[in-house]
Design an enzyme around this catalytic site. Structure first.
Site, PDB file in Angstrom:
ATOM      1  CE  LYS A 265      45.914 -15.950 -14.298  1.00  0.00           C
ATOM      2  NZ  LYS A 265      46.612 -17.017 -13.559  1.00  0.00           N
ATOM      3  NE  ARG A 339      41.187 -23.829  -7.391  1.00  0.00           N
ATOM      4  CZ  ARG A 339      42.416 -24.155  -7.002  1.00  0.00           C
ATOM      5  NH1 ARG A 339      42.619 -24.609  -5.784  1.00  0.00           N
ATOM      6  NH2 ARG A 339      43.433 -24.060  -7.824  1.00  0.00           N
TER       7      ARG A 339
HETATM    8  N1  BES Z   1      43.592 -20.118 -15.473  1.00  0.00           N
HETATM    9  C1  BES Z   1      44.550 -20.318 -14.467  1.00  0.00           C
HETATM   10  C2  BES Z   1      45.401 -21.554 -14.701  1.00  0.00           C
HETATM   11  C3  BES Z   1      46.470 -21.443 -15.758  1.00  0.00           C
HETATM   12  C4  BES Z   1      47.571 -20.657 -15.543  1.00  0.00           C
HETATM   13  C5  BES Z   1      46.371 -22.172 -16.905  1.00  0.00           C
HETATM   14  C6  BES Z   1      48.557 -20.598 -16.504  1.00  0.00           C
HETATM   15  C7  BES Z   1      47.368 -22.121 -17.857  1.00  0.00           C
HETATM   16  C8  BES Z   1      48.462 -21.331 -17.652  1.00  0.00           C
HETATM   17  C9  BES Z   1      43.869 -20.487 -13.106  1.00  0.00           C
HETATM   18  O1  BES Z   1      42.697 -19.752 -12.948  1.00  0.00           O
HETATM   19  C10 BES Z   1      44.833 -20.027 -12.069  1.00  0.00           C
HETATM   20  O2  BES Z   1      45.164 -18.892 -12.076  1.00  0.00           O
HETATM   21  N2  BES Z   1      45.250 -20.940 -11.213  1.00  0.00           N
HETATM   22  C11 BES Z   1      46.204 -20.620 -10.207  1.00  0.00           C
HETATM   23  C12 BES Z   1      45.796 -21.334  -8.949  1.00  0.00           C
HETATM   24  C13 BES Z   1      46.595 -20.925  -7.766  1.00  0.00           C
HETATM   25  C14 BES Z   1      46.261 -19.494  -7.364  1.00  0.00           C
HETATM   26  C15 BES Z   1      46.294 -21.855  -6.608  1.00  0.00           C
HETATM   27  C16 BES Z   1      47.576 -21.079 -10.676  1.00  0.00           C
HETATM   28  O3  BES Z   1      47.672 -22.157 -11.260  1.00  0.00           O
HETATM   29  O4  BES Z   1      48.525 -20.321 -10.505  1.00  0.00           O
HETATM   30 MN    MN Z   2      43.084 -17.794 -12.259  1.00  0.00          MN
END
Ligand code: BES
Ligand code: MN
Ligand code: ZN
Length: 506
Positions: A265, A339
């Site tokens: 991230k 997931r």
């Molecule tokens: N924990 C995150 C989702 C999230 C991100 C919640 C920001 C709240 C704020 C999750 O694990 C994630 O990173 N999801 C990705 C999925 C994508 C790679 C398909 C996302 O939402 O960017």
């Molecule tokens: Mn994630």
């Protein structure tokens, strides 16, 4: 925060000795001859005060009234929502004062609705709550105890009890969600669950890496392979009904820190990924509340807990793993890890022959874009379950919004290298994540709550909200069999000795 419910007829409000008397004033306020009513009538007449939700007027050492401070606050039409707004405003204003003994007076309202009392109790805790665990000089909040004054105990008792149980559950959820990731590792989270296991009718089992490997949870293990912190699979049981009664299973995403893994991230706000275990925290909080209320139900809680980190042993984009269900998954993006841990927990849930399975997860950034912080996203393959959850959201003021599960949304999850990929394109990311989970939830009525927007707040008020504990609790309570004439519903078993209060926030 501690609460006491007390009969407080309008004639006695003026003699109630306390540091602050908060009087909720409805829009159709009916004045009587007592000093507080006279004060309210005067303030309304002068235009200095309005009974609109959240409007405030504070007076100090007022003749004829024993309380040091009097806070008049508008409650509008007395709906639970407006009562919540009123209490939030009043207690928010008192936080900065020196007031310790607060009386929250609801007896000037025209009705004594249990739901209004519940909303008032929860709003008190929300307004005053402060996280202190990792601060060295934290002074505990001055406002620790609130007396709720009502004109009828009989009408309000049930709402009050629900409210105080909810506060215990939400405060427990907030505490664990707010803790930094180095103070809330999978192992520490399992410890918090074990503490809950000391409460009446709750049992807790914790599985470690060996047991999880034996179960064949290859997807969950792939997420955990890049971190030095050992994973935990936490299993909670609340047993309030006969053994034969099918349980509701709650599955909470327990990523104690989500760096994104190799698909790392960006740095900005990455700290907020300590909140990626808010689903797990909401399951723990719900069990905390169940322990208080002892409803005649069986509930199972499942928490796959791990960090998602980078490193030499971390899972790589393109790796294919085999989930507990036997389905192979191509991990195209290691940041879509929620997931991956949930799918194995959903498969594990099958063994309980559940009445329903609800997973709760901070699953997608796309959910935040779609619904913001107001409503959680709800997905369900089961109509009655969906309706019951929507209803629970409305009644508890912890709202959700139904989202679609059309098969076309699963198109992007297709891959040449495994049964399914863990990501699709950018479009409808909140839905494609749900479509992935749906493949693992075919053997029971299933619902999925994406709480990425509602579980915590960013910015200056950064912190966990305790959501969706209110929604989950109301849903569970709606599943308690109602007594039919001649038939006695299954009762909760006798309770064990109360456990002592511990540092984990129990
Ligand atoms: N924990 C995150 C989702 C999230 C991100 C919640 C920001 C709240 C704020 C999750 O694990 C994630 O990173 N999801 C990705 C999925 C994508 C790679 C398909 C996302 O939402 O960017
Ligand atoms: Mn994630
Ligand atoms: Zn995540």
């Amino acid at each position: 925060m501690d609460f006491e419910l007390k009969t407080l007829p309008r004639t006695r409000i003026c003699s109630e000795k306390c540091d602050a008397l908060v009087v909720l004033v409805p829009q159709d306020f009916s004045s009587t001859a007592d000093p507080v009513s006279v004060l309210v009538a005067l303030a309304l007449k002068s235009g200095d005060f309005e009974a609109k939700p959240g409007k405030l007027l504070i007076t100090y050492r007022t003749p004829g009234i024993a309380a040091t401070r009097i806070v008049l606050v508008g409650a509008g039409d007395e709906s639970p929502k407006n009562v919540r707004t009123a209490v939030n405003a009043a207690l928010g204003a008192l936080k900065a004062s020196n007031a310790q003994r607060v009386v929250l007076c609801l007896s000037a309202l025209n009705s004594q609705h249990p739901e209004a009392v519940r909303a008032a109790v929860v709003a008190c805790s929300d307004a005053v709550y402060a996280y202190t665990t990792t601060k060295s000089k934290a002074s505990p909040a001055k406002l620790q105890r609130v007396v709720v004054g009502v004109s009828s105990l009989a009408d309000t008792k049930a709402g009050f009890n629900k409210g105080t149980a909810l506060v215990k559950g939400m405060e427990f959820a907030k505490e664990w969600a707010n803790r930094p990731a180095n103070h809330a590792t999978p192992t520490l989270l399992a410890g918090a669950a074990r503490e809950l296991g000391k409460l009446p009718n709750i049992k807790v089992d914790v599985l470690g890496p060996k047991e999880v490997a034996k179960l064949g949870m290859g997807s969950f293990m792939a997420v955990a392979q890049g971190t030095a912190e050992p994973l935990r699979f936490i299993v909670l049981h609340y047993e309030g009904a006969a053994k034969a009664v099918a349980p509701v299973v709650l599955v909470g995403k327990g990523i104690t820190f989500d760096s994104g893994g190799i698909s790392i991230k960006p740095a900005a706000e990455m700290d907020e990924m300590k909140f990626d275990m808010c689903g797990a925290a909401s399951v723990l909080g719900t069990f905390r509340a169940l322990a208080e209320l002892q409803p005649a139900l069986n509930v199972v809680g499942l928490i796959p807990a791990s960090e998602n980190m980078t490193g030499g042993s971390a899972v790589k984009p393109g790796d294919v793993v085999t989930s507990m269900s036997g389905q192979t998954i191509e991990i195209l993006n290691t940041d879509a890890e929620g997931r991956l841990v949930l799918c194995d927990a959903l498969t594990y849930a099958e063994r309980f022959k559940p009445k329903a399975v609800i997973d709760i997860a901070t699953l997608t950034g796309a959910c935040v874009i779609a619904l913001g912080g107001v409503r959680s996203a709800l997905f369900s393959t089961d109509e009655p379950l969906a309706q019951a959850l929507i209803q629970a959201g409305e009644s508890s003021l912890d709202l959700c919004w139904r989202m679609p599960l059309d098969e076309e949304y699963a198109e992007g999850l297709k891959t040449n290298f495994a049964d399914v990929a863990n990501i699709a394109g950018r479009a409808a990311g909140v839905v494609t994540a749900a479509k992935f989970l749906q493949r693992f939830a075919t053997r029971f009525p299933w619902a999925h709550l994406d709480i990425a927007g509602t579980a915590w707040k960013g910015g200056a008020a950064k912190g966990a909200t305790g959501r969706p504990v209110p929604l989950l609790l109301d849903y569970l309570l709606s599943q308690v069999p109602v007594a039919v004439a001649g038939k006695v519903p299954a009762r909760a078993k006798p309770v064990k000795q109360r456990a002592p209060v511990s540092k984990t926030g129990l």
